[in-house]
Design an enzyme around this catalytic site. Structure first.
Site, PDB file in Angstrom:
ATOM      1  N   MET A  39       0.905  -1.112  -0.137  1.00 52.19           N
ATOM      2  CA  MET A  39      -0.032  -0.097   0.140  1.00 52.19           C
ATOM      3  C   MET A  39       0.924   1.244  -0.205  1.00 52.19           C
ATOM      4  SD  MET A  39      -2.841  -0.967   2.655  1.00 52.19           S
ATOM      5  CE  MET A  39      -3.432  -2.740   2.880  1.00 52.19           C
ATOM      6  N   HIS A  68       0.094  -8.311  -3.827  1.00 51.59           N
ATOM      7  CA  HIS A  68      -1.046  -7.322  -4.069  1.00 51.59           C
ATOM      8  C   HIS A  68      -0.802  -5.898  -4.189  1.00 51.59           C
ATOM      9  CE1 HIS A  68      -5.499  -5.988  -2.773  1.00 51.59           C
ATOM     10  NE2 HIS A  68      -5.005  -5.350  -3.878  1.00 51.59           N
TER      11      HIS A  68
HETATM   12  C1  DX5 Z   1      -7.120  -5.020   2.127  1.00 53.90           C
HETATM   13  C2  DX5 Z   1      -6.330  -6.208   1.802  1.00 53.90           C
HETATM   14  C3  DX5 Z   1      -6.436  -7.431   2.372  1.00 53.90           C
HETATM   15  C4  DX5 Z   1      -6.440  -7.558   3.636  1.00 53.90           C
HETATM   16  C5  DX5 Z   1      -7.698  -8.442   4.136  1.00 53.90           C
HETATM   17  O1  DX5 Z   1      -7.150  -3.953   1.594  1.00 53.90           O
HETATM   18  O2  DX5 Z   1      -6.066  -6.330   0.494  1.00 53.90           O
HETATM   19  O3  DX5 Z   1      -5.484  -8.438   1.554  1.00 53.90           O
HETATM   20  O4  DX5 Z   1      -5.122  -8.366   4.207  1.00 53.90           O
HETATM   21  O5  DX5 Z   1      -7.599  -8.672   5.358  1.00 53.90           O
HETATM   22  P1  DX5 Z   1      -8.934  -9.312   6.061  1.00 53.90           P
HETATM   23  O6  DX5 Z   1      -8.793 -10.836   5.616  1.00 53.90           O
HETATM   24  O7  DX5 Z   1      -8.640  -9.093   7.451  1.00 53.90           O
HETATM   25  O8  DX5 Z   1      -9.992  -8.616   5.727  1.00 53.90           O
HETATM   26 ZN    ZN Z   2      -4.980  -8.005  -0.536  1.00 54.97          ZN
END
Ligand code: DX5
Ligand code: ZN
Length: 217
Positions: A39, A68
């Site tokens: 991020m 990601h």
């Molecule tokens: C959110 C991320 C997810 C996050 C999901 O922006 O892309 O990959 O880790 O976390 P949970 O499973 O806690 O919703």
């Molecule tokens: Zn993610």
């Protein structure tokens, strides 16, 4: 041949001062994938890891690094994440940048490529790229933070992606990410998902190995 369902623990929900342990925890529960959320504080209102983190984790683990990228300018960073040891690099459809070129760039760097769609974005934006991707990722929360509630209406996108895959004879995996846990992963699977990202539900589970075994059995 039916695809194998996999749980991809998200180390976003692990201890960021001890990511090594977060990886080992996933591995000892039986995982073969790990989801790494990148991020930038622009595309999403939070900051996490950079390529150096991925590079330093790489020799510690044989897990499939499912990276990601939540970045405003993903093209500029895919090379760094490929060189750091990512196996799969997913980019979002929402920022203004050359998507097809970036997918090809990821392929040329020797990685698998994925494309991600956010909840408010129409799936149609993703459709022109389906024949270029290894993975289609449907966000089931607005990205930026772990621990949010699953958005059931996004399963319509999963269903449509599964239909397109069958009708076009394509082979991409379908992944869901955000709020996925023991209470809803089956609904995701029934809609057509293959890969289930689980952050909070995995790292806070009393028995992550049994959750994983249930998904992958
Ligand atoms: C959110 C991320 C997810 C996050 C999901 O922006 O892309 O990959 O880790 O976390 P949970 O499973 O806690 O919703
Ligand atoms: Zn993610």
């Amino acid at each position: 041949m039916p695809k194998k369902h996999r749980l991809a623990p998200s180390i976003l929900a692990g201890n960021h001062a001890d990511l090594d342990s977060a990886l080992s925890y996933a591995e000892s529960a039986g995982a073969s994938w790990v989801h790494i959320d990148i991020m930038d504080g622009h595309f999403v209102p939070n900051l996490t890891f950079g390529p150096q983190t991925v590079e330093d984790l790489r020799p510690r683990s044989k897990l499939h690094f499912d990276t990601h990228l939540m970045l405003a300018n993903p093209y500029d960073y895919v090379e760094a994440f490929a060189q750091a040891g990512s196996d799969l690099i997913s980019i979002h459809v929402e920022p203004d940048y050359p998507i097809a070129e970036t997918l090809q760039h990821i392929r040329n760097l020797g990685c698998q490529c994925g494309l991600v769609v956010n909840p408010p974005t129409e799936l149609e934006v993703m459709l022109p790229f389906l024949d270029q991707i290894d993975l289609a990722l449907v966000m089931t929360v607005n990205p930026g933070f772990g621990g949010q509630s699953f958005m059931t209406d996004q399963l319509l996108k999963v269903q449509r992606l599964a239909e397109e895959r069958a009708s076009q004879g394509l082979n991409y995996l379908i992944e869901v990410d955000g709020g996925v846990g023991e209470d809803n992963w089956e609904a995701c699977r029934d809609a057509g998902a293959d890969i289930f990202v689980a952050g909070t539900s995995f790292y806070k589970s009393d028995n992550p190995a049994s959750f994983l075994a249930l998904v992958e059995s």
